[in-house]
Design a protein around this motif. Structure first.
Motif, short mmCIF file in Angstrom:
data_model
loop_
_atom_site.label_atom_id
_atom_site.label_comp_id
_atom_site.label_asym_id
_atom_site.label_seq_id
_atom_site.Cartn_x
_atom_site.Cartn_y
_atom_site.Cartn_z
N THR A 269 -5.76 9.21 -9.13
CA THR A 269 -6.94 8.34 -9.07
C THR A 269 -8.05 8.86 -9.95
O THR A 269 -8.69 8.11 -10.69
CB THR A 269 -7.44 8.20 -7.62
N ALA B 34 -6.51 -0.40 -12.09
CA ALA B 34 -5.83 -0.53 -10.80
C ALA B 34 -4.33 -0.69 -11.02
O ALA B 34 -3.89 -1.46 -11.87
CB ALA B 34 -6.36 -1.73 -10.03
N SER C 253 -0.42 1.86 -4.18
CA SER C 253 -1.47 1.59 -5.15
C SER C 253 -2.21 2.86 -5.58
O SER C 253 -2.29 3.83 -4.81
CB SER C 253 -2.49 0.58 -4.58
N VAL D 197 -5.93 3.04 -7.38
CA VAL D 197 -7.02 2.19 -7.86
C VAL D 197 -8.32 2.98 -7.94
O VAL D 197 -8.53 3.94 -7.20
CB VAL D 197 -7.22 0.96 -6.96
N LYS E 191 -14.51 2.16 -2.35
CA LYS E 191 -13.92 2.19 -1.01
C LYS E 191 -14.25 0.90 -0.25
O LYS E 191 -13.44 0.40 0.52
CB LYS E 191 -14.45 3.39 -0.22
N TRP F 291 -14.60 -2.15 -1.49
CA TRP F 291 -13.71 -3.22 -1.90
C TRP F 291 -12.30 -2.99 -1.38
O TRP F 291 -11.63 -3.94 -0.96
CB TRP F 291 -13.69 -3.36 -3.42
N GLN F 292 -11.85 -1.77 -1.37
CA GLN F 292 -10.52 -1.47 -0.84
C GLN F 292 -10.42 -1.83 0.64
O GLN F 292 -9.42 -2.40 1.10
CB GLN F 292 -10.18 0.01 -1.04
N GLN F 293 -11.48 -1.52 1.38
CA GLN F 293 -11.49 -1.85 2.81
C GLN F 293 -11.55 -3.36 3.02
O GLN F 293 -10.86 -3.90 3.90
CB GLN F 293 -12.70 -1.18 3.48
N TYR G 148 -10.47 -5.66 0.90
CA TYR G 148 -9.17 -6.18 0.47
C TYR G 148 -8.17 -6.12 1.61
O TYR G 148 -7.41 -7.05 1.85
CB TYR G 148 -8.68 -5.37 -0.72
N SER G 149 -8.17 -5.00 2.32
CA SER G 149 -7.26 -4.83 3.46
C SER G 149 -7.66 -5.72 4.63
O SER G 149 -6.81 -6.38 5.24
CB SER G 149 -7.25 -3.36 3.89
#
Length: 256
Positions: free
Chosen positions: A34, A50, A67, A69, A73, A75-77, A79-80
């Protein structure tokens, strides 16, 4: 428009990035992937890089996702939480094509696509996006996305100048992603011509361009590339190049 000096500077940094990724594949550096992508993104004028790999779960209709990316954090949260994997237009579009695509090519009349992209923009994913799809064996699909916040007038020349290099970076990133999974080296030997042709294909050259470089007939180049792909047990040339990089089929001096 990007200045000539800026364009050349980015090209130099992209070449440095390919060397860094190659070193990682060969085990010369034990860097966090990363952080490696974050450094590369900063050096070559990108907001984010990504990588996502989607593999069918043989036990049912589910799939496993891996992944790497550089997104925030938050946006990752999100997204999930929003289960965007089911609706991500980059994944759904990429699964249907072998060619790199700009995010402006995503279905503009699809409300779900527009909502996803608007949400991504609000979370600093990047104003522009370019994705490189990679289709592997047993239904495994990967996609590498490059984003930035350039103006449209700057984004177009950035893409046209660096597309082939970004395709090579995508192949190398895919190879890096398999390191921790100890991707086994296939017991194959590529001939010199097969290796040369596959390396040029990985760099974005067409069959005809490779034929011109080596003074070969078009059909001869196709034969060499088909043979390399079959030896590596891959569905297409992009995946064949990734497997060759990841497993050390290419000698170190040929990678750089």
């Amino acid at each position: 428009m990007l200045s000539l000096s800026k364009t050349l500077d980015i090209a130099i940094h992209i070449r440095t990035a390919t060397v860094r990724l190659t070193d990682t594949i060969l085990g010369d550096h034990d860097h966090d992937p990363t952080e490696t992508l974050r450094t590369i993104a900063s050096e070559i004028g990108l907001t984010n890089i990504a990588y996502m790999r989607v593999s069918p779960d043989q036990r049912g209709d589910a799939c496993s996702v891996f992944s790497i990316v550089t997104f925030s954090k938050l946006w990752q949260q999100r997204y999930s939480l929003k289960k965007y994997l089911r609706y991500d237009p980059v994944i759904s579009y990429g699964q249907k094509t072998d060619e790199p695509f700009d995010w402006v090519d995503l279905p503009a009349d699809d409300p779900a696509t527009n909502a996803f992209l608007a949400d991504a923009l609000n979370h600093n994913v990047g104003r522009n996006g370019l994705s490189v799809p990679l289709h592997g064996r047993r239904g495994v699909f990967s996609v590498v996305s490059f984003t930035n916040d350039l103006s449209k007038q700057e984004w177009e020349p950035y893409k046209s100048s660096n597309l082939n290099s970004l395709k090579l970076l995508a192949v190398l990133i895919d190879a890096v992603s398999h390191i921790n999974f100890k991707l086994p080296s296939p017991q194959v030997h590529l001939s010199n011509r097969e290796e040369q042709c596959l390396l040029w294909a990985a760099r974005g050259k067409t069959y005809q361009e490779i034929a011109t470089i080596h003074g070969l007939a078009f059909g001869t180049v196709k034969t060499h590339l088909d043979a390399a792909r079959h030896k590596l047990q891959c569905m297409n040339l992009t995946h064949a190049a990734a497997v060759a990089f990841a497993t050390g089929v290419f000698p170190a001096e040929a990678l750089i």
